[in-house]
Design an enzyme around this catalytic site. Structure first.
Site, mmCIF file in Angstrom:
data_model
loop_
_atom_site.group_PDB
_atom_site.id
_atom_site.type_symbol
_atom_site.label_atom_id
_atom_site.label_comp_id
_atom_site.label_asym_id
_atom_site.label_seq_id
_atom_site.Cartn_x
_atom_site.Cartn_y
_atom_site.Cartn_z
ATOM 1 N N SER A 159 10.181 -0.351 32.765
ATOM 2 C CA SER A 159 9.408 0.277 33.839
ATOM 3 C C SER A 159 9.194 1.767 33.612
ATOM 4 O O SER A 159 8.759 2.472 34.520
ATOM 5 C CB SER A 159 10.139 0.068 35.163
ATOM 6 O OG SER A 159 11.369 0.735 35.088
ATOM 7 N N GLY A 160 9.546 2.255 32.396
ATOM 8 C CA GLY A 160 9.358 3.684 32.131
ATOM 9 C C GLY A 160 10.651 4.402 31.785
ATOM 10 O O GLY A 160 10.712 5.634 31.847
ATOM 11 N N THR A 161 11.669 3.646 31.402
ATOM 12 C CA THR A 161 12.982 4.222 31.072
ATOM 13 C C THR A 161 12.875 5.265 29.957
ATOM 14 O O THR A 161 13.368 6.391 30.096
ATOM 15 C CB THR A 161 13.938 3.096 30.597
ATOM 16 O OG1 THR A 161 13.815 1.982 31.472
ATOM 17 C CG2 THR A 161 15.368 3.575 30.542
ATOM 18 N N THR A 162 12.225 4.881 28.847
ATOM 19 C CA THR A 162 12.130 5.746 27.668
ATOM 20 C C THR A 162 11.450 7.065 28.050
ATOM 21 O O THR A 162 11.857 8.132 27.618
ATOM 22 C CB THR A 162 11.292 5.024 26.584
ATOM 23 O OG1 THR A 162 11.782 3.680 26.454
ATOM 24 C CG2 THR A 162 11.357 5.732 25.256
ATOM 25 N N HIS B 279 20.774 0.619 33.826
ATOM 26 C CA HIS B 279 19.943 -0.384 34.500
ATOM 27 C C HIS B 279 20.738 -1.038 35.640
ATOM 28 O O HIS B 279 20.248 -1.965 36.295
ATOM 29 C CB HIS B 279 19.537 -1.502 33.531
ATOM 30 C CG HIS B 279 18.516 -1.108 32.498
ATOM 31 N ND1 HIS B 279 17.411 -0.342 32.770
ATOM 32 C CD2 HIS B 279 18.420 -1.432 31.174
ATOM 33 C CE1 HIS B 279 16.679 -0.196 31.663
ATOM 34 N NE2 HIS B 279 17.278 -0.840 30.687
ATOM 35 N N ARG C 291 8.314 -0.127 38.366
ATOM 36 C CA ARG C 291 6.912 -0.269 37.966
ATOM 37 C C ARG C 291 6.347 -1.526 38.611
ATOM 38 O O ARG C 291 7.115 -2.436 38.953
ATOM 39 C CB ARG C 291 6.913 -0.420 36.446
ATOM 40 C CG ARG C 291 5.581 -0.513 35.775
ATOM 41 C CD ARG C 291 5.784 -0.719 34.277
ATOM 42 N NE ARG C 291 4.555 -0.521 33.550
ATOM 43 C CZ ARG C 291 4.422 -0.686 32.243
ATOM 44 N NH1 ARG C 291 5.469 -1.051 31.503
ATOM 45 N NH2 ARG C 291 3.259 -0.494 31.649
ATOM 46 N N TYR D 254 6.197 4.144 38.013
ATOM 47 C CA TYR D 254 5.499 4.403 36.742
ATOM 48 C C TYR D 254 4.041 4.785 36.991
ATOM 49 O O TYR D 254 3.525 5.737 36.413
ATOM 50 C CB TYR D 254 5.598 3.136 35.885
ATOM 51 C CG TYR D 254 5.026 3.233 34.491
ATOM 52 C CD1 TYR D 254 5.795 3.701 33.426
ATOM 53 C CD2 TYR D 254 3.716 2.821 34.214
ATOM 54 C CE1 TYR D 254 5.285 3.772 32.138
ATOM 55 C CE2 TYR D 254 3.194 2.893 32.926
ATOM 56 C CZ TYR D 254 3.978 3.363 31.894
ATOM 57 O OH TYR D 254 3.469 3.440 30.624
ATOM 58 N N ARG E 172 4.451 0.541 23.314
ATOM 59 C CA ARG E 172 3.424 -0.481 23.084
ATOM 60 C C ARG E 172 2.077 0.092 23.491
ATOM 61 O O ARG E 172 1.392 0.711 22.700
ATOM 62 C CB ARG E 172 3.783 -1.763 23.856
ATOM 63 C CG ARG E 172 2.961 -2.977 23.469
ATOM 64 C CD ARG E 172 3.340 -4.172 24.302
ATOM 65 N NE ARG E 172 3.074 -3.982 25.717
ATOM 66 C CZ ARG E 172 1.930 -4.309 26.317
ATOM 67 N NH1 ARG E 172 0.950 -4.856 25.642
ATOM 68 N NH2 ARG E 172 1.755 -4.093 27.619
ATOM 69 N N GLY F 249 1.599 1.548 27.024
ATOM 70 C CA GLY F 249 1.855 2.621 27.977
ATOM 71 C C GLY F 249 0.733 2.798 28.989
ATOM 72 O O GLY F 249 0.365 3.912 29.336
HETATM 73 P P1 PAP Z 1 13.553 -0.133 28.488
HETATM 74 O O1 PAP Z 1 13.843 -0.342 29.940
HETATM 75 O O2 PAP Z 1 13.875 -1.317 27.647
HETATM 76 O O3 PAP Z 1 14.133 1.131 27.954
HETATM 77 P P2 PAP Z 1 11.031 1.044 29.092
HETATM 78 O O4 PAP Z 1 10.966 2.311 28.364
HETATM 79 O O5 PAP Z 1 11.375 1.085 30.539
HETATM 80 O O6 PAP Z 1 11.980 0.017 28.348
HETATM 81 O O7 PAP Z 1 9.643 0.308 29.042
HETATM 82 C C1 PAP Z 1 8.796 0.309 27.941
HETATM 83 C C2 PAP Z 1 7.404 0.524 28.491
HETATM 84 O O8 PAP Z 1 7.199 1.934 28.699
HETATM 85 C C3 PAP Z 1 6.347 0.080 27.512
HETATM 86 O O9 PAP Z 1 5.244 -0.330 28.327
HETATM 87 P P3 PAP Z 1 4.114 -1.335 27.807
HETATM 88 O O10 PAP Z 1 4.802 -2.511 27.186
HETATM 89 O O11 PAP Z 1 3.333 -1.729 29.032
HETATM 90 O O12 PAP Z 1 3.291 -0.580 26.844
HETATM 91 C C4 PAP Z 1 6.068 1.372 26.770
HETATM 92 O O13 PAP Z 1 4.829 1.381 26.092
HETATM 93 C C5 PAP Z 1 6.106 2.378 27.894
HETATM 94 N N1 PAP Z 1 6.391 3.738 27.438
HETATM 95 C C6 PAP Z 1 7.278 4.140 26.495
HETATM 96 N N2 PAP Z 1 7.241 5.463 26.329
HETATM 97 C C7 PAP Z 1 6.315 5.941 27.201
HETATM 98 C C8 PAP Z 1 5.815 7.254 27.481
HETATM 99 N N3 PAP Z 1 6.280 8.323 26.850
HETATM 100 N N4 PAP Z 1 4.863 7.362 28.443
HETATM 101 C C9 PAP Z 1 4.384 6.282 29.087
HETATM 102 N N5 PAP Z 1 4.819 5.010 28.852
HETATM 103 C C10 PAP Z 1 5.771 4.836 27.905
#
Ligand code: PAP
Length: 324
Positions: free
Chosen positions: A68-71, A134, A156, A220, A286, A288
């Site tokens: 949901s936007g963790t990274t 989490h 999200r 998100y 992926r 985003g």
């Molecule tokens: P996690 O909970 O396993 O750490 P998390 O980072 O929450 O994962 O989710 C990954 C999603 O955040 C991906 O979304 P998508 O599959 O719909 O593309 C990833 O692309 C998106 N994401 C990662 N980094 C960013 C960023 N800097 N800005 C916006 N979205 C991002």
């Protein structure tokens, strides 16, 4: 007589054996513990985290629903809090480390045999310490709830979260046999890592209303829509608002750019290697975007998820945007 570690391992094994279990599509299994489903590779860490973590008043916890936007939020929070330590955009730690490495999840930190060593490592980290998790609000350790530490939370819209989760699962586990329809079925029943997701979101949502200085609740979609506003909001919430001088010097824009999807995805550090021993860093980036779910959902799936959300969230005041 059994050693303390031996006794602890024995108790944990017995606890695990007594928990309801389901097959999972990323981890091997999910265990139902304190009303939430935990992946098998996290459950011991969750139990240890709950038992042993001692929060400090200055700690910041980035709590999130998976996918949901963790990274992103980890990167933003780290950059906001450390903007004086790392003011130059040339040698910033986010250029050479993945945000999950800089803001490690507490349930992974505590997935260790020697808790005492880990506790002493943690007590030596420069303050403010920033951790991820989490773990749902009701299961957080007492010391997080009772100290003055702050929690920044993000979730999200479930449509995009399910797509992100399903694709992440397929990439990490090519043997995943679950179709997206089956994934949705399980998600709606609450059987998903750290789910039921509704309960996860509602736990933090209610706390953010009852205790707005403790929990900042973010979505998100809102960050995508107005990141400038939310970077300032997070800084204010963490008691380190941007000064006028910082604003006019472009400090906010620098943080936004450093943490942007394009910037992070294209960094060498995020193109190869794994985090948590298991997950390829590149799969955390992926598309985003908001609204990619329209490319995956059938009308029946839309109906199923819309009905479930109505049932689970109605009356709570919590709702989501599902298109850009
Ligand atoms: P996690 O909970 O396993 O750490 P998390 O980072 O929450 O994962 O989710 C990954 C999603 O955040 C991906 O979304 P998508 O599959 O719909 O593309 C990833 O692309 C998106 N994401 C990662 N980094 C960013 C960023 N800097 N800005 C916006 N979205 C991002």
């Amino acid at each position: 007589m059994a050693s303390t570690e031996g006794l602890q391992a024995y108790e944990e094994e017995n606890l695990l054996l007594s928990l309801p279990k389901e097959k999972d599509w990323i981890a091997q299994h999910l265990y139902l513990f304190q009303d939430f489903w935990y992946p098998s590779n996290f459950i011991e860490g969750v139990i240890n985290f709950q038992k042993h973590f001692q929060a400090k008043d200055s700690d910041v916890i980035v709590a999130t629903v998976p996918k949901s936007g963790t990274t992103w939020l980890k990167a933003l929070t780290f950059a906001i809090l450390n903007r004086q330590r790392f003011s130059s955009s040339h040698n910033h730690p986010l250029l050479t480390s993945n945000s999950h490495e800089l803001v490690p999840p507490l349930e992974l930190i505590f997935h260790v045999d020697n808790i005492q060593d880990k506790l002493s490592d943690l007590s030596n980290i420069t303050e403010p310490r920033v951790f991820g998790t989490h773990v749902p609000f009701p299961s957080l350790p007492k010391s997080i709830k009772e100290s003055n530490c702050k929690i920044v939370y993000i979730c999200r819209n479930p449509f995009d979260t399910i797509v992100s989760l399903w694709i992440f699962a397929n990439k990490n586990n090519p043997l995943n046999e679950l179709t997206i329809e089956e994934t949705l079925e399980k998600y709606c029943k609450g059987i998903v890592g750290f789910g039921p997701t509704w309960e996860h979101m509602l736990g933090y949502w209610k706390e953010s209303i009852a205790n707005p200085n403790k929990v900042l609740f973010l979505k998100y979609e809102e960050l995508k829509e107005d990141i400038n506003f939310y970077v300032k909001r997070v800084a204010e919430f963490l008691d380190c608002p941007f000064t006028e001088e910082e604003e006019s010097n472009g400090v906010i824009e620098n943080i936004i750019n450093l943490c942007s999807f394009e910037k992070m995805k294209n960094l060498e550090v995020n193109k190869s290697g794994t985090v948590g021993r298991k997950y390829e860093k590149k799969y955390f980036f992926r598309k985003g975007e908001v609204g990619d779910w329209v490319n995956y959902f059938s009308p029946a799936m839309i109906e199923k998820l819309s009905k479930t959300m109505e049932e689970k969230l109605s009356g709570s005041g919590l709702s989501f945007k599902t298109s850009p």
